[in-house]
Design a protein around this motif. Structure first.
Motif, PDB file in Angstrom:
ATOM      1  N   GLY A 287       0.799  -1.218   0.000  1.00  0.00           N
ATOM      2  CA  GLY A 287       0.000   0.000   0.000  1.00  0.00           C
ATOM      3  C   GLY A 287       0.828   1.263   0.000  1.00  0.00           C
ATOM      4  O   GLY A 287       0.343   2.339  -0.386  1.00  0.00           O
ATOM      5  N   ASP A 288       2.086   1.148   0.402  1.00  0.00           N
ATOM      6  CA  ASP A 288       2.980   2.313   0.431  1.00  0.00           C
ATOM      7  C   ASP A 288       3.768   2.495  -0.861  1.00  0.00           C
ATOM      8  O   ASP A 288       4.446   3.514  -1.035  1.00  0.00           O
ATOM      9  CB  ASP A 288       3.975   2.189   1.591  1.00  0.00           C
ATOM     10  N   LEU A 289       3.731   1.522  -1.752  1.00  0.00           N
ATOM     11  CA  LEU A 289       4.595   1.568  -2.940  1.00  0.00           C
ATOM     12  C   LEU A 289       4.426   2.830  -3.777  1.00  0.00           C
ATOM     13  O   LEU A 289       5.421   3.366  -4.285  1.00  0.00           O
ATOM     14  CB  LEU A 289       4.354   0.328  -3.811  1.00  0.00           C
ATOM     15  N   PRO A 290       3.194   3.346  -3.966  1.00  0.00           N
ATOM     16  CA  PRO A 290       3.075   4.548  -4.793  1.00  0.00           C
ATOM     17  C   PRO A 290       3.831   5.760  -4.249  1.00  0.00           C
ATOM     18  O   PRO A 290       4.107   6.699  -4.998  1.00  0.00           O
ATOM     19  CB  PRO A 290       1.559   4.816  -4.806  1.00  0.00           C
ATOM     20  N   PHE A 291       4.169   5.744  -2.968  1.00  0.00           N
ATOM     21  CA  PHE A 291       4.772   6.918  -2.330  1.00  0.00           C
ATOM     22  C   PHE A 291       6.280   6.753  -2.127  1.00  0.00           C
ATOM     23  O   PHE A 291       6.905   7.564  -1.443  1.00  0.00           O
ATOM     24  CB  PHE A 291       4.075   7.172  -0.991  1.00  0.00           C
ATOM     25  N   ARG A 292       6.856   5.713  -2.708  1.00  0.00           N
ATOM     26  CA  ARG A 292       8.290   5.467  -2.576  1.00  0.00           C
ATOM     27  C   ARG A 292       9.015   5.849  -3.871  1.00  0.00           C
ATOM     28  O   ARG A 292       8.446   5.746  -4.961  1.00  0.00           O
ATOM     29  CB  ARG A 292       8.556   3.993  -2.261  1.00  0.00           C
ATOM     30  N   ASP A 293      10.273   6.252  -3.739  1.00  0.00           N
ATOM     31  CA  ASP A 293      11.036   6.618  -4.931  1.00  0.00           C
ATOM     32  C   ASP A 293      11.643   5.380  -5.578  1.00  0.00           C
ATOM     33  O   ASP A 293      11.563   4.258  -5.048  1.00  0.00           O
ATOM     34  CB  ASP A 293      12.108   7.656  -4.597  1.00  0.00           C
ATOM     35  N   GLU A 294      12.278   5.570  -6.735  1.00  0.00           N
ATOM     36  CA  GLU A 294      12.788   4.435  -7.514  1.00  0.00           C
ATOM     37  C   GLU A 294      13.856   3.651  -6.765  1.00  0.00           C
ATOM     38  O   GLU A 294      13.899   2.421  -6.836  1.00  0.00           O
ATOM     39  CB  GLU A 294      13.342   4.946  -8.847  1.00  0.00           C
ATOM     40  N   ASP A 295      14.733   4.352  -6.053  1.00  0.00           N
ATOM     41  CA  ASP A 295      15.795   3.656  -5.318  1.00  0.00           C
ATOM     42  C   ASP A 295      15.203   2.767  -4.233  1.00  0.00           C
ATOM     43  O   ASP A 295      15.666   1.637  -4.013  1.00  0.00           O
ATOM     44  CB  ASP A 295      16.769   4.665  -4.697  1.00  0.00           C
ATOM     45  N   TRP A 296      14.187   3.287  -3.533  1.00  0.00           N
ATOM     46  CA  TRP A 296      13.548   2.482  -2.471  1.00  0.00           C
ATOM     47  C   TRP A 296      12.868   1.267  -3.084  1.00  0.00           C
ATOM     48  O   TRP A 296      12.976   0.150  -2.550  1.00  0.00           O
ATOM     49  CB  TRP A 296      12.543   3.333  -1.699  1.00  0.00           C
ATOM     50  N   LEU A 297      12.145   1.472  -4.182  1.00  0.00           N
ATOM     51  CA  LEU A 297      11.462   0.354  -4.828  1.00  0.00           C
ATOM     52  C   LEU A 297      12.453  -0.726  -5.239  1.00  0.00           C
ATOM     53  O   LEU A 297      12.187  -1.928  -5.073  1.00  0.00           O
ATOM     54  CB  LEU A 297      10.685   0.846  -6.050  1.00  0.00           C
ATOM     55  N   ARG A 298      13.594  -0.314  -5.761  1.00  0.00           N
ATOM     56  CA  ARG A 298      14.605  -1.290  -6.171  1.00  0.00           C
ATOM     57  C   ARG A 298      15.119  -2.083  -4.979  1.00  0.00           C
ATOM     58  O   ARG A 298      15.214  -3.318  -5.017  1.00  0.00           O
ATOM     59  CB  ARG A 298      15.756  -0.551  -6.873  1.00  0.00           C
ATOM     60  N   GLU A 299      15.432  -1.400  -3.901  1.00  0.00           N
ATOM     61  CA  GLU A 299      15.956  -2.092  -2.725  1.00  0.00           C
ATOM     62  C   GLU A 299      14.879  -2.976  -2.091  1.00  0.00           C
ATOM     63  O   GLU A 299      15.171  -4.077  -1.615  1.00  0.00           O
ATOM     64  CB  GLU A 299      16.486  -1.071  -1.714  1.00  0.00           C
ATOM     65  N   PHE A 300      13.654  -2.507  -2.098  1.00  0.00           N
ATOM     66  CA  PHE A 300      12.546  -3.300  -1.575  1.00  0.00           C
ATOM     67  C   PHE A 300      12.383  -4.586  -2.377  1.00  0.00           C
ATOM     68  O   PHE A 300      12.259  -5.681  -1.807  1.00  0.00           O
ATOM     69  CB  PHE A 300      11.259  -2.479  -1.603  1.00  0.00           C
ATOM     70  N   ALA A 301      12.374  -4.466  -3.706  1.00  0.00           N
ATOM     71  CA  ALA A 301      12.221  -5.648  -4.554  1.00  0.00           C
ATOM     72  C   ALA A 301      13.364  -6.631  -4.327  1.00  0.00           C
ATOM     73  O   ALA A 301      13.147  -7.855  -4.235  1.00  0.00           O
ATOM     74  CB  ALA A 301      12.150  -5.235  -6.024  1.00  0.00           C
TER      75      ALA A 301
END
Length: 560
Positions: A287-301
């Motif tokens: 639910g928080d993914l839309p509010f994260r930047d690209e670097d965070w999304l990459r590290e999360f994945a």
């Protein structure tokens, strides 16, 4: 001082053993500790022991705890010689000192309802069980709103002959909602795991699996105060989802649970446990993914994908399609699209695009999936986007521009996506509805096709036209967009840009702010706050008089 010896200033144990020991864990919470302890002193079952277990606080907690112990002989104070950084050590040290045959745990920022000990102790005395559990009442600190945690799990009184009989109870993973038999915990050497976060999840999974029987009582036994939007540096561990370390901690405890299930011969509930992780734990991050930047999304994945690959396919199959899509896009490394899909989870929001293969199967996005997993999870054929009744058709309404209009008006450019081609070609009348204090304000506008399945239009929402009650309105509302086709209507939420500058106007003794929601699906949000002295004075009077109608009558009288 040893870790198993209470502070010498606390009360010496009474000759009469207590029936229940309740441990209150605390760290630097001198302000709220008295409230938690007061809830224990109000228990209708009086023969209890209260242990305040202090994880080496550096504020006034020791002074407050000793003062509380001086007021009530049932209270004992234990101070750990150094800070452990978690909840497990203070609970475990208190368990070593507890004198009662039944144990409960309370956090210093929460409370026990007055009848909690009596209710759960009665369940233990009625039949031989390993623990009893009840309802958890959640209280929003910011709004005061109350709700029940996992209400469907605790709505009916029953005794469960082991977790295999009701594996869905794994969703209720709180240790604080339960009263445990001390003999049960000792027999299995069951203690809270130290040195990790999310210790409740492992402890509760172990307790569920080891228990031969446990009883559920459908009454509140714990009051949990939550601050979902607390400042990042003050938020609880559960509310620190913005930290990748938090993600790693949660996955680490899941792996510990998996190992316990395998080693203990409890693999029959592995799919249920995996489903719980996907539906509850992962869902919070998604639910928080839309509010994260690209670097965070990459590290999360990179952090979650290896673990997601270990989970049961059956667990994925039990999820709603919108959640399966978000997971699949993340696992397919389509991170921007995953964030886009996450905005629609649970809200009936369509994708911007779909693509059809040679067999006529419809998939999420603008390109065909490249893997078997992607084809399985991104397949929207069963959603019948093109044949649904219009009232249940899936659209996606996005605001592409927000601008201040004259006075208190706001101008919105809106783009509506219709991947099922439900709308006939040509212009359509649309309506924007918002209802402060239950009084609907509607703005009509036209949307025109710009390409197949995409319509655009501009609407002016004049907030000065809202018919607010005389006693004022203090609250938040989210506009919805309504379409009509052949006398059928379809309403959907309105997605706003995630970071536009809020617009504010003062009118009708109110400050009105148009802003991004900032969480969830990221809807357009309008906030009304009383600003005039008369409204500010009358609204509390209306509340005290017991109803808005009486407040309105008072307002009218004052105006005469």
């Amino acid at each position: 001082m040893s870790t198993t010896t209470p502070d010498p200033t606390v009360n010496a144990p009474d000759v009469t053993p207590p029936d229940v020991t309740v441990t209150v864990i605390v760290f630097n919470d001198a302000e709220r500790l008295p409230r938690a302890v007061a809830s224990l002193r109000r228990q209708t079952h009086r023969n209890i022991e209260i242990i305040i277990s202090d994880d080496h606080s550096s504020d006034r907690t020791p002074e407050v705890a000793r003062a509380l112990a001086a007021e009530d002989a049932r209270i004992r104070y234990l101070r750990l010689p150094e800070n452990s950084g978690g909840c497990s050590a203070p609970r475990n040290r208190a368990m070593d000192l507890a004198r009662a045959p039944y144990l409960m745990f309370l956090d210093s920022d929460d409370e026990l309802p007055a009848g909690a000990c009596e209710l759960l102790l009665a369940a233990h005395r009625e039949e031989r069980i390993d623990f009893a559990m009840g309802q958890v009442e959640r209280v929003r600190v910011d709004t005061g709103a109350r709700s029940t945690w996992m209400p469907d799990l605790v709505a009916e009184r029953r005794t469960v002959p082991g977790i295999e009989a009701e594996p869905r109870l794994l969703f209720e993973h709180l240790s604080t909602s339960k009263m445990y038999s001390r003999a049960f915990l000792d027999r299995h050497a069951l203690r809270f795991p130290e040195g990790i976060h999310y210790e409740d999840q492992l402890f509760s999974a172990q307790a569920y699996c080891l228990a031969e029987a446990f009883t559920i009582v459908p009454e509140p036994v714990y009051r949990w105060y939550i601050e979902p939007y607390a400042a990042a540096d003050a938020a609880s561990i559960s509310n620190q989802r913005h930290k990748i370390a938090n993600v790693r901690d949660r996955i680490h405890v899941q792996k510990l649970i998996d190992a316990f299930l395998t080693d203990g011969g409890h693999t029959a509930i592995r799919e249920d446990k995996d489903y719980k992780f996907l539906k509850h734990d992962f869902r919070m991050y998604a639910g928080d993914l839309p509010f994260r930047d690209e670097d965070w999304l990459r590290e999360f994945a990179d952090t979650v994908n290896p673990y997601l690959a270990e989970l049961s396919p059956g667990a994925y199959a039990r999820l709603p399609r919108s959640e399966r899509v978000t997971l699949a896009l993340l696992r397919e490394d389509r991170l921007t699209e995953a964030a886009l899909a996450a905005r629609g989870m649970g809200h009936g929001v369509a994708p911007r695009d779909t693509v059809t293969d040679s067999d006529g199967r419809v998939y999420w996005g603008d390109r065909l999936p490249e893997t078997d997993q992607g084809r399985r999870e991104l397949d929207l054929t069963g959603e019948a986007l093109d044949t649904r009744p219009f009232a249940g058709a899936l659209f996606r309404h996005e605001i592409t521009r927000v601008a201040a209009g004259p006075g208190a008006a706001v101008d919105l450019d809106i783009r509506s996506y219709d991947p099922g081609l439900q709308l006939a070609v040509g212009p359509h009348r649309a309506a924007l509805h918002i209802a402060p204090a239950g009084r609907r304000l509607t703005a009509y506008f036209r949307i025109d096709p710009v390409r197949p399945g995409v319509f655009e239009g501009t609407v002016r929402l004049d907030l000065a036209a809202a018919a607010l009650p005389v006693y004022g309105f203090d609250g938040v509302r989210h506009p919805v967009l309504e379409l009509e086709e052949q006398r059928q209507r379809n309403s959907g939420l309105l997605l706003a840009p995630l970071d536009f500058t809020p617009l504010t106007a003062v009118l009708h003794a109110h400050r009105v702010t148009v802003e991004p929601e900032g969480r969830g699906s990221g809807r357009l949000q309008v906030r009304w706050s009383p600003a005039g002295p008369l409204v500010k004075a009358v609204r509390p009077l209306a509340d005290r008089l017991g109803g808005l109608r009486k407040g309105a009558e008072l307002m009218a009288a004052l105006a005469r």
